[in-house]
Scaffold this active site. Structure first.
Site, PDB file in Angstrom:
ATOM      1  CD  GLU A  74     -29.214 -25.197  12.306  1.00 44.12           C
ATOM      2  OE1 GLU A  74     -29.313 -25.376  13.531  1.00 44.12           O
ATOM      3  OE2 GLU A  74     -30.158 -24.800  11.588  1.00 44.12           O
ATOM      4  CB  CYS A  79     -34.073 -23.471  12.173  1.00 48.52           C
ATOM      5  SG  CYS A  79     -34.679 -23.280  13.846  1.00 48.52           S
ATOM      6  CG  ASN A 124     -35.049 -29.007  14.251  1.00 42.43           C
ATOM      7  OD1 ASN A 124     -34.306 -29.422  15.122  1.00 42.43           O
ATOM      8  ND2 ASN A 124     -35.286 -27.699  14.088  1.00 42.43           N
ATOM      9  CD  GLU A 125     -36.112 -26.340  17.899  1.00 39.18           C
ATOM     10  OE1 GLU A 125     -35.348 -26.707  18.800  1.00 39.18           O
ATOM     11  OE2 GLU A 125     -36.315 -25.146  17.622  1.00 39.18           O
TER      12      GLU A 125
END
Ligand code: AHR
Length: 660
Positions: A45, A249, A379-380
């Site tokens: 990331e 994120c 993503n989550e």
């Protein structure tokens, strides 16, 4: 109606045959079984300066003058830059947007030099905490200049130390009006970890400047616009089976406008769309989708891109403080185009060069497909109606157009809870092939939860643990992960993939701790957790043998401070034994090797051990590293491993063959 039922049945069959599920509900703990060949990988990331100022080898910070206060309140177009008039020259400097190199890259500098003085007038860049350069190495400089004056202008580019001593330089002259790219190679004569780049115009005149760039000539695999060789090599040395990218994120972004759009990150770097990084800095997108795919190929890792599920991060605007209410959905009237972007990514990666997006991949220098197999959607995310509606649209479209692509769904940010349950429910309804679980927990959590997947229903979606880490970088943390990872191998029929998170972080710019690898401008510091990940990834197999290692006494009961696993890699025939001990006493046991055929005389044994509270740091980077030796083998190999240790024994398949 019939057609729909048949189609759904086909999807179900595909979903479950992809992952080799049998009709069993639970793992059979006694029989050898096929496990995922892609179990241990990495998750990259752009966080903590992982891309710009990190893996991306660009040495100039804010090369395109696009930094702005939305990235970081204290930043603007001149961040990391200084107006240079040291030789008593003078003129004016301004940040302009009227006639840029490309509309996607609007800001540039305009110099109007009235007197060049003794040295010239120009700009100085301080890089990311200084520019590290090495004696006898070459550096590739480039810049876009628009010489507005009628006459051509002499330009000097130099690397200087803090006191202004020149480390290497080059001279050239502008030609023609209009934006033009100039390239120069600079040979460096002295080592320096914190040099500056100085660009001086040595005559009176007007000139516009943009995209000031400096790369080491030697990048990883020597690609242009490439990656930092030392850092890339340390990542490659993990031998990851796959790489998830570009976030986290970062992918679903801080509000809809900040969602990571892959199309903005390909093509000539001066035309890419830069944007704020959710972790409070700036993304040049110089390390974009092409470079990610290329890196995956270079290190033998399957690419696992993650795209937003049509919603922004639930924590957008810092709303985790008021209950994570920041999730916003892309307006429905824009979703068709968004879904098309997702489909186009598959074409970009795998399509023929005659296709629209395959052609762009070929133009970038890679006519062959990148063999995309996995695609993460979401993503989550908070599992809301807004999310579900958009996820379904994307999922259905990709499934229909590309049944060969394994879609990875998402089940929230924690190992349990509302989003976890709702995410799994949705996965069940859609028969999503695989879902992405995340957990950041205490080391004790990992030790207590080694049976988490033993009871997972083998008929449901398979699992990708896309992000996990125990909270710390001590040996004890790393060993808690190691013990847990033996349970992932045991359950490698249901856990298809796992990646520690986050991967890399620049010291002094960490937005998140712990990380797997730390670095500064010139050095790389792998943690103990790194060595554990490396042992598992580099020593993985595609078959799990449950009855080879038996621990003695209490450890054989449900003491989960120790974990063992045995895998075989059918490609090499190698057999690999692992004994992870996060306990404070040695552990004894026996490995029954009598069934594997004629034993070779020896094998390689690797141990990671030491003081459980110790971590590797910049000051003591080698505090704990793996130690390897050759051991003699016996059919019944009795062992005692030290307290706080990971032991890996690799028995060569070639040797086994030779002795048959
Ligand atoms: O790995 C760091 C962050 O943790 C990721 O961006 C996010 O997915 C998770 O919350």
């Amino acid at each position: 109606m019939m057609k729909k039922i048949a189609y759904t049945a086909l999807l179900l069959t595909l979903a479950f045959t992809w992952f080799g599920a049998s009709a069993q509900q639970k793992a059979d703990a006694t029989k050898p079984k096929k496990i995922s060949p892609d179990l241990f990988g990495i998750f990259f990331e752009d966080l903590s300066y992982a891309a710009d100022g990190g893996l991306y080898a660009e040495l100039i910070q804010n090369r395109s003058f696009e930094y702005n206060p939305a990235d970081n309140r204290d930043w603007n177009s001149m961040t990391a830059w200084k107006y240079q008039t040291d030789g008593f020259g003078y003129g004016t400097i301004s940040v302009e947007t009227a006639a840029p190199v490309h509309p996607n890259n609007p800001h540039y500098i305009l110099l109007d030099i009235q007197d060049e003085g003794q040295k010239g007038v120009g700009l100085e860049n301080s890089g990311f905490d200084g520019i590290p350069v090495k004696a006898s190495k070459n550096y590739d400089f480039s810049v876009f200049l628009n010489a507005i004056s009628d006459q051509s202008l002499p330009v000097k580019v130099a690397l200087v130390d803090r006191k202004g001593k020149e480390l290497g330089s080059s001279l050239f002259t502008t030609s023609d009006k209009g934006w033009k790219k100039y390239t120069q190679q600079i040979h460096i004569n002295f080592d320096n970890d914190s040099a500056k780049l100085v660009l001086l115009i040595k005559a009176k005149g007007k000139i516009a400047i943009d995209m000031v760039s400096l790369f080491p000539e030697e990048t990883f695999k020597n690609h242009r616009n490439g990656l930092r060789a030392d850092l890339a090599q340390v990542i490659a040395d993990i031998k990851p089976k796959f790489m998830r990218f570009p976030g986290g994120c970062l992918t679903h972004g801080d509000g809809i406008a900040n969602i990571y759009r892959w199309k903005n990150t390909i093509g000539p770097v001066e035309q890419r769309v830069e944007q704020r990084n959710i972790w409070n800095y700036h993304q040049t997108a110089g390390l974009g989708y092409f470079e990610y795919f290329q890196f995956c190929e270079d290190i033998g890792a399957k690419p696992v891109p993650v795209l937003a599920a049509g919603v922004s991060c639930q924590n957008s605007g810092g709303t985790w403080r008021i209950g994570s209410t920041g999730q916003k959905g892309i307006p429905m009237e824009e979703m068709k185009a968004y879904v098309q972007d997702v489909l186009d990514l598959v074409e970009y990666a795998n399509g023929p060069i005659t296709s629209t997006w395959g052609a762009k991949r070929a133009v970038a220098g890679h006519p062959a497909p990148f063999n995309l197999e996995y695609l993460g959607i979401g993503n989550e995310d908070k599992i809301t109606g807004v999310f579900e509606e958009r996820f379904r649209m994307i999922y259905d479209a990709v499934h229909k157009a590309h049944p060969e692509i394994k879609i990875i769904g998402t089940v929230g940010p924690s190992p349990k809870g509302e989003d976890f349950d709702k995410g799994w429910k949705l996965a069940d309804q859609l028969s999503v092939g695989i879902v992405d679980e995340h957990y950041y927990e205490k080391p004790q959590w990992f030790l207590k939860n080694t049976q988490r997947y033993d009871a997972y229903n083998r008929l449901r979606s398979k699992v990708y643990i896309g992000e996990y880490a125990s909270w710390g970088n001590t040996l004890f943390n790393a060993l808690s992960e190691a013990v847990y990872m033996t349970s992932l191998e045991r359950n490698g029929d249901v856990v298809r993939m796992a990646s520690y998170a986050p991967l890399i972080a620049r010291i002094g710019h960490t937005s998140w701790n712990p990380n797997l690898i730390y670095f500064n401008g010139s050095k790389v510091f792998p943690t103990v957790n790194y060595y554990v990940q490396q042992q598992f990834a580099a020593n993985s197999g595609n078959e799990y043998l449950p009855d080879v290692i038996k621990l003695k006494g209490e450890k054989a009961a449900l003491d989960t401070t120790a974990g063992v696993s045995t895998v075989r890699d059918s490609a090499t025939g190698d057999l690999i034994l692992k004994i992870a001990n996060a306990g404070n006493a040695p552990v004894s046991g026996e490995a029954d090797l009598s069934k594997i055929g004629q034993l070779p005389k020896s094998a390689i044994l690797t141990v990671i051990t030491g003081n459980p509270d110790v971590k590797n740091s910049a000051d003591n980077s080698q505090a704990i590293v793996p130690q390897s030796s050759v051991i003699k083998l016996q059919k019944k190999w009795a062992f005692t491993v030290p307290a706080y240790s990971l032991t890996v024994v690799r028995i060569s398949g070639r040797e086994i063959e030779k002795h048959k």
